[in-house]
Design a protein around this motif. Structure first.
Motif, PDB file in Angstrom:
ATOM      1  N   ASP A 285       0.822  -1.207   0.000  1.00  0.00           N
ATOM      2  CA  ASP A 285       0.000   0.000   0.000  1.00  0.00           C
ATOM      3  C   ASP A 285       0.861   1.265   0.000  1.00  0.00           C
ATOM      4  O   ASP A 285       0.561   2.233  -0.701  1.00  0.00           O
ATOM      5  CB  ASP A 285      -0.932   0.010   1.222  1.00  0.00           C
ATOM      6  CG  ASP A 285      -2.029  -1.038   1.121  1.00  0.00           C
ATOM      7  OD1 ASP A 285      -2.357  -1.437  -0.014  1.00  0.00           O
ATOM      8  OD2 ASP A 285      -2.547  -1.460   2.170  1.00  0.00           O
TER       9      ASP A 285
ATOM     10  N   LEU B 211       1.229   4.105  -2.939  1.00  0.00           N
ATOM     11  CA  LEU B 211       1.098   5.534  -2.664  1.00  0.00           C
ATOM     12  C   LEU B 211       2.286   6.291  -3.234  1.00  0.00           C
ATOM     13  O   LEU B 211       2.116   7.317  -3.908  1.00  0.00           O
ATOM     14  CB  LEU B 211       0.987   5.777  -1.156  1.00  0.00           C
ATOM     15  CG  LEU B 211       1.082   7.244  -0.711  1.00  0.00           C
ATOM     16  CD1 LEU B 211      -0.109   8.041  -1.233  1.00  0.00           C
ATOM     17  CD2 LEU B 211       1.192   7.348   0.806  1.00  0.00           C
TER      18      LEU B 211
ATOM     19  N   ARG C 108      -8.316  10.254   0.448  1.00  0.00           N
ATOM     20  CA  ARG C 108      -8.575   8.925  -0.144  1.00  0.00           C
ATOM     21  C   ARG C 108      -7.356   8.018  -0.194  1.00  0.00           C
ATOM     22  O   ARG C 108      -7.473   6.796  -0.151  1.00  0.00           O
ATOM     23  CB  ARG C 108      -9.126   9.091  -1.564  1.00  0.00           C
ATOM     24  CG  ARG C 108     -10.475   9.794  -1.633  1.00  0.00           C
ATOM     25  CD  ARG C 108     -10.925   9.944  -3.068  1.00  0.00           C
ATOM     26  NE  ARG C 108     -12.171  10.715  -3.168  1.00  0.00           N
ATOM     27  CZ  ARG C 108     -12.738  11.056  -4.329  1.00  0.00           C
ATOM     28  NH1 ARG C 108     -12.168  10.714  -5.476  1.00  0.00           N
ATOM     29  NH2 ARG C 108     -13.860  11.767  -4.327  1.00  0.00           N
ATOM     30  N   GLU C 109      -6.160   8.642  -0.288  1.00  0.00           N
ATOM     31  CA  GLU C 109      -4.958   7.827  -0.477  1.00  0.00           C
ATOM     32  C   GLU C 109      -4.079   7.736   0.766  1.00  0.00           C
ATOM     33  O   GLU C 109      -3.492   6.679   1.023  1.00  0.00           O
ATOM     34  CB  GLU C 109      -4.123   8.391  -1.649  1.00  0.00           C
ATOM     35  CG  GLU C 109      -4.886   8.552  -2.952  1.00  0.00           C
ATOM     36  CD  GLU C 109      -5.307   7.222  -3.576  1.00  0.00           C
ATOM     37  OE1 GLU C 109      -4.751   6.171  -3.193  1.00  0.00           O
ATOM     38  OE2 GLU C 109      -6.203   7.240  -4.424  1.00  0.00           O
TER      39      GLU C 109
END
Length: 323
Positions: free
Chosen positions: A4, A8, A316-317
């Motif tokens: 993740d 990003l 959101r990220e």
């Protein structure tokens, strides 16, 4: 590094390649810190309009210290030698609160940056633009040049440079290295300050008055400390720096630009039922505070012309990775 985080960082390198650094804090602890494009933790970045939110904090401190009575004070009380033009009445009724909420009226249609920032007194130049025949309608009118008036107010109210006042009552207590003054004397120096890769300090006009709408350089860690101060209701390491009431007033809706609520030079950025607010600067500079999740996100970015600020990168990220 988990997938993740890798995703990003790949997204940042692909779609946000002007980002210099990111710091994420959860419950006061740094949970993520990363620098990009050759920048390091001690490199300062021009935070652009994030400067406005710092000026808001300094206004609150000046009120708490008794230098300013309240946001309801008239702007012209702090400029006793300013000469009104014949027939000018509106400016006499403009308050500090109007300046903080972007509801002050101006005589221009588009901001005359060059005219103000090539003058020898930016505060006076901004005052000359204040007012108009329509009176005070409380219509939202975002103004960078107009915000300069708040620096003049703080300077005149405290009897000292804004940078000195900020160093004593905000930066030093937070462990932030107080920026020195960077003098801007002409259009070329202004543009260089905006565009240069490595800049430092806090811009001042020829009179030595610090900018209020832009011009402050900080590191991402510095920005995160400001956010944490707000998250902690004005307390930092057990010391009260900013009144909790000022923070509450600053981060609730006072005016609105279309669908975007605005407080005292802070944007209200609630989403998914969470109370959030943010200092936002051009190029993608953020101090973002999610009050409910006790998360602060600080992003420092190089200025890029026509860059569209995307708050979704934060909401959101980034935040979902550290909830």
């Amino acid at each position: 590094m988990n997938n993740d985080i890798m995703n990003l960082e790949n997204l940042i390198k692909t779609d946000y390649d002007n980002i210099a650094g990111i710091v994420v804090q959860r419950k006061g602890e740094i949970v993520y810190e990363r620098y990009f494009d050759g920048f390091a933790s001690n490199d300062t970045i021009h935070t652009m309009s994030v400067t406005k939110s710092i000026i808001s904090a300094l206004t609150g401190i000046a009120i708490d210290k008794g230098y300013i009575k309240s946001p309801d004070q008239k702007v012209l009380e702090f400029f006793p030698v300013y000469k009104l033009k014949r027939g000018e009445k509106t400016i006499q009724h403009v308050t500090i609160e109007n300046m903080l909420t972007m509801t002050a009226p101006y005589k221009y249609k588009s901001e005359p940056y060059t005219k103000v920032y090539t003058s020898d007194d930016w505060t006076k130049a901004a005052l000359d633009l204040l007012g108009g025949k329509a009176g005070i309608t409380r219509e939202f009118k975002y103004s960078t040049v107009g915000t300069q008036i708040l620096s003049g107010i703080i300077t005149n109210a405290t009897g000292r440079p804004v940078s000195d006042f900020a160093a004593q009552y905000l930066f030093n207590p937070l462990g932030i290295k107080a920026p020195g003054n960077t003098r801007i004397s002409n259009k070329e120096e202004h543009f260089a300050f905006l565009k240069d890769r490595h800049v430092s300090g806090w811009a001042v006009d020829p009179k030595g008055v610090n900018t209020a709408g832009w011009g402050l350089c900080l590191t991402p860690r510095d920005m995160a400390k400001i956010g944490q101060l707000y998250l902690n209701n004005g307390i930092y390491e057990g010391r009260k720096i900013l009144p909790s009431k000022w923070i509450a007033d600053s981060t609730k809706e006072k005016s609105r630009w279309g669908e975007l609520p605005y407080g005292y030079l802070w944007w209200i950025a609630d989403y998914d039922g969470y109370h959030c607010y943010a200092a936002i600067g051009d190029g993608g500079n953020f101090i973002f505070v999610n009050q409910d999740k006790s998360i602060v996100v600080a992003i420092a970015s190089r200025f890029v012309p026509k860059y569209k600020v995307k708050i979704e990168l934060v909401t959101r990220e980034i935040i979902p990775l550290f909830e």
